[in-house]
Design an enzyme around this catalytic site. Structure first.
Site, PDB file in Angstrom:
ATOM      1  N   HIS A  73       0.846  -1.205   0.000  1.00 45.56           N
ATOM      2  CA  HIS A  73       0.000   0.000   0.000  1.00 45.56           C
ATOM      3  C   HIS A  73       0.873   1.243   0.000  1.00 45.56           C
ATOM      4  O   HIS A  73       0.658   2.173  -0.777  1.00 45.56           O
ATOM      5  CB  HIS A  73      -0.925   0.000   1.212  1.00 45.56           C
ATOM      6  CG  HIS A  73      -1.791   1.222   1.318  1.00 45.56           C
ATOM      7  ND1 HIS A  73      -1.400   2.346   2.001  1.00 45.56           N
ATOM      8  CD2 HIS A  73      -3.018   1.492   0.810  1.00 45.56           C
ATOM      9  CE1 HIS A  73      -2.352   3.262   1.919  1.00 45.56           C
ATOM     10  NE2 HIS A  73      -3.345   2.766   1.203  1.00 45.56           N
ATOM     11  N   HIS A  74       1.867   1.286   0.886  1.00 43.32           N
ATOM     12  CA  HIS A  74       2.854   2.359   0.846  1.00 43.32           C
ATOM     13  C   HIS A  74       4.101   1.937   1.609  1.00 43.32           C
ATOM     14  O   HIS A  74       4.080   0.955   2.366  1.00 43.32           O
ATOM     15  CB  HIS A  74       2.294   3.680   1.404  1.00 43.32           C
ATOM     16  CG  HIS A  74       2.061   3.704   2.882  1.00 43.32           C
ATOM     17  ND1 HIS A  74       0.840   3.483   3.462  1.00 43.32           N
ATOM     18  CD2 HIS A  74       2.907   3.943   3.909  1.00 43.32           C
ATOM     19  CE1 HIS A  74       0.931   3.576   4.772  1.00 43.32           C
ATOM     20  NE2 HIS A  74       2.184   3.854   5.077  1.00 43.32           N
ATOM     21  N   GLN A 149       9.728   0.707   6.393  1.00 40.95           N
ATOM     22  CA  GLN A 149       8.398   0.278   6.827  1.00 40.95           C
ATOM     23  C   GLN A 149       7.519   0.073   5.587  1.00 40.95           C
ATOM     24  O   GLN A 149       7.459   0.941   4.713  1.00 40.95           O
ATOM     25  CB  GLN A 149       7.745   1.324   7.719  1.00 40.95           C
ATOM     26  CG  GLN A 149       6.357   0.932   8.215  1.00 40.95           C
ATOM     27  CD  GLN A 149       5.619   2.086   8.877  1.00 40.95           C
ATOM     28  OE1 GLN A 149       5.235   3.059   8.222  1.00 40.95           O
ATOM     29  NE2 GLN A 149       5.444   1.993  10.189  1.00 40.95           N
ATOM     30  N   HIS A 151       3.503  -1.021   4.478  1.00 46.87           N
ATOM     31  CA  HIS A 151       2.121  -1.308   4.851  1.00 46.87           C
ATOM     32  C   HIS A 151       1.564  -2.299   3.840  1.00 46.87           C
ATOM     33  O   HIS A 151       1.411  -1.981   2.658  1.00 46.87           O
ATOM     34  CB  HIS A 151       1.308  -0.008   4.852  1.00 46.87           C
ATOM     35  CG  HIS A 151      -0.155  -0.208   5.076  1.00 46.87           C
ATOM     36  ND1 HIS A 151      -1.086   0.752   4.735  1.00 46.87           N
ATOM     37  CD2 HIS A 151      -0.862  -1.243   5.603  1.00 46.87           C
ATOM     38  CE1 HIS A 151      -2.293   0.319   5.044  1.00 46.87           C
ATOM     39  NE2 HIS A 151      -2.178  -0.896   5.562  1.00 46.87           N
ATOM     40  N   HIS A 218      -0.259  12.527   0.157  1.00 47.74           N
ATOM     41  CA  HIS A 218      -0.734  11.196   0.546  1.00 47.74           C
ATOM     42  C   HIS A 218      -2.083  11.296   1.237  1.00 47.74           C
ATOM     43  O   HIS A 218      -2.230  11.986   2.249  1.00 47.74           O
ATOM     44  CB  HIS A 218       0.247  10.494   1.484  1.00 47.74           C
ATOM     45  CG  HIS A 218      -0.215   9.131   1.903  1.00 47.74           C
ATOM     46  ND1 HIS A 218      -0.303   8.074   1.024  1.00 47.74           N
ATOM     47  CD2 HIS A 218      -0.655   8.657   3.098  1.00 47.74           C
ATOM     48  CE1 HIS A 218      -0.754   7.001   1.655  1.00 47.74           C
ATOM     49  NE2 HIS A 218      -0.988   7.335   2.926  1.00 47.74           N
ATOM     50  N   HIS A 220      -5.867   8.504   1.521  1.00 43.83           N
ATOM     51  CA  HIS A 220      -6.447   7.243   1.079  1.00 43.83           C
ATOM     52  C   HIS A 220      -7.515   7.556   0.027  1.00 43.83           C
ATOM     53  O   HIS A 220      -7.334   8.451  -0.788  1.00 43.83           O
ATOM     54  CB  HIS A 220      -6.967   6.466   2.278  1.00 43.83           C
ATOM     55  CG  HIS A 220      -5.876   6.049   3.223  1.00 43.83           C
ATOM     56  ND1 HIS A 220      -6.098   5.512   4.465  1.00 43.83           N
ATOM     57  CD2 HIS A 220      -4.523   6.116   3.106  1.00 43.83           C
ATOM     58  CE1 HIS A 220      -4.953   5.245   5.065  1.00 43.83           C
ATOM     59  NE2 HIS A 220      -3.970   5.608   4.253  1.00 43.83           N
ATOM     60  N   MET A 295      -5.939   9.514   5.743  1.00 46.69           N
ATOM     61  CA  MET A 295      -4.746  10.266   6.108  1.00 46.69           C
ATOM     62  C   MET A 295      -4.722  11.542   5.283  1.00 46.69           C
ATOM     63  O   MET A 295      -5.253  11.579   4.165  1.00 46.69           O
ATOM     64  CB  MET A 295      -3.466   9.470   5.861  1.00 46.69           C
ATOM     65  CG  MET A 295      -3.215   8.347   6.838  1.00 46.69           C
ATOM     66  SD  MET A 295      -1.599   7.574   6.548  1.00 46.69           S
ATOM     67  CE  MET A 295      -1.536   6.417   7.932  1.00 46.69           C
TER      68      MET A 295
END
Length: 344
Positions: A73-74, A149, A151, A218, A220, A295
């Site tokens: 997703h990111h 990281q 997601h 960014h 959603h 977000m």
């Protein structure tokens, strides 16, 4: 405890370079990839670390994604003084709530010294920084670890694993302009059946001048427009808003060149707005980490000269219904209301 794979790999690479006395100015690549992880549930955040050798400085000058939006997703890249843990990988979705048992340790991406360096989503392409600009890591900096990281919004099929990540382009040659990232973000919630503005603003209170050169949006699924501005006040108290960048956040979420490269110094302000469209949704939408949440983030990548990047890393407000640019006491005027929410 055994050292993480990335730590061993990074040390071997740099010792190899030192042994053969290669020139400092060559740009090289380091693979920071997930070690064949298995996302065993929906909305899982995983982190993996790389230790920077502590006796040298390095300068990251580009980012080459090795990921696709149907898998990740990111991605976020953090610079840490110490990571959440030195495990090979861990569950770093501290904001997510899960009632499923897991064998993974749970920790934040960074335990201390949290710096956002890079962000990626929606099949964004490779980013190369401008000439003489780099993120300094290692000796003489707070960044002693790099943490990736990712997601993963969906559980993987059985026996399928993933090694998505980034190739970091770096050099040992000192760069004359040091890069930093300022994240403008908003909390709060979005009412159903509404068009909602999520807004933030902050002031530079350090005696430094930043030169924005790239921005990234960014959200959603509800995001329609994300816009960012610098604000300078004239002698008559009138605010002048200059557009840093504006974009539909549902297009590839890469870093794009800024519209206005004007520097921002002590006393200058930065602001961002996300226009959220929930007119076809019958429920309240909270700000949060999952696809069911929202977000509102604007990343501003900048450089400084003859100094270090800002100590301020984040500009966050509590968002709607509590915070808006036009709230009494915000001391903002001449707001570009229509332009901030229009792609025209």
């Amino acid at each position: 405890m055994m050292a993480p794979t990335h730590m061993l790999f990074l040390r071997v690479v740099f010792l190899f370079l030192l042994f053969f006395d290669l020139t400092c100015c060559e740009v090289k690549k380091f693979p920071l990839l997930m070690p064949n992880v298995y996302p065993d549930r929906d909305e899982l955040y995983l982190c993996t670390p790389a230790r920077v050798v502590d006796d040298k400085s390095f300068y990251i000058v580009g980012f080459e994604p090795n990921a696709t939006m149907n898998v990740a997703h990111h991605m976020l890249l953090f610079g840490c003084t110490t990571p959440g843990t030195t495990d090979q990988y861990w569950d770093c979705g501290e904001m997510a709530v899960s009632d499923q048992a897991s064998n993974l340790r749970r920790a934040s991406p960074c335990e201390t010294g949290n710096h956002v360096i890079y962000a990626w989503a929606r099949d964004a392409k490779t980013l190369e920084l401008p000439e003489d600009v780099g993120f300094q890591v290692g000796k003489g900096t707070e960044i002693q670890y790099i943490v990736l990281q990712i997601h993963y919004s969906k559980k993987f099929p059985e026996r399928k694993t993933d090694n998505s990540g980034l190739f970091l382009m770096y050099t040992e040659e000192p760069q004359s302009k040091l890069a930093g990232v300022l994240l403008l973000g908003v909390g709060g919630f979005i009412p159903p059946r509404s068009l909602t503005y999520m807004e933030t603003a902050c002031q530079i209170v350090e005696d430094k001048t930043i030169y924005p050169f790239a921005y990234r949006t960014h959200t959603h699924s509800l995001g329609r427009v994300v816009s960012g501005y610098t604000i300078k006040r004239d002698s008559k108290g009138r605010d002048h808003w200059s557009l840093i960048g504006k974009r539909d956040p549902l297009t590839p979420q890469m870093f794009y060149p800024v519209f206005d490269k004007s520097p921002v110094s002590y006393g200058g302000r930065l602001a961002a707005r996300c226009t959220m469209d929930s007119r076809k949704r019958d429920r309240v939408t909270q700000v949060g980490p999952t696809n069911n949440d929202e977000m509102c983030n604007l990343y501003i990548m900048y450089y400084v000269q003859n100094t270090t990047p800002l100590d301020m890393k984040y500009c966050i407000t509590e968002g709607p219904p509590y915070y808006h640019w036009t709230n009494e006491g915000n001391d903002l005027n001449n707001v570009p209301d229509f332009e901030a929410s229009s792609l025209d």
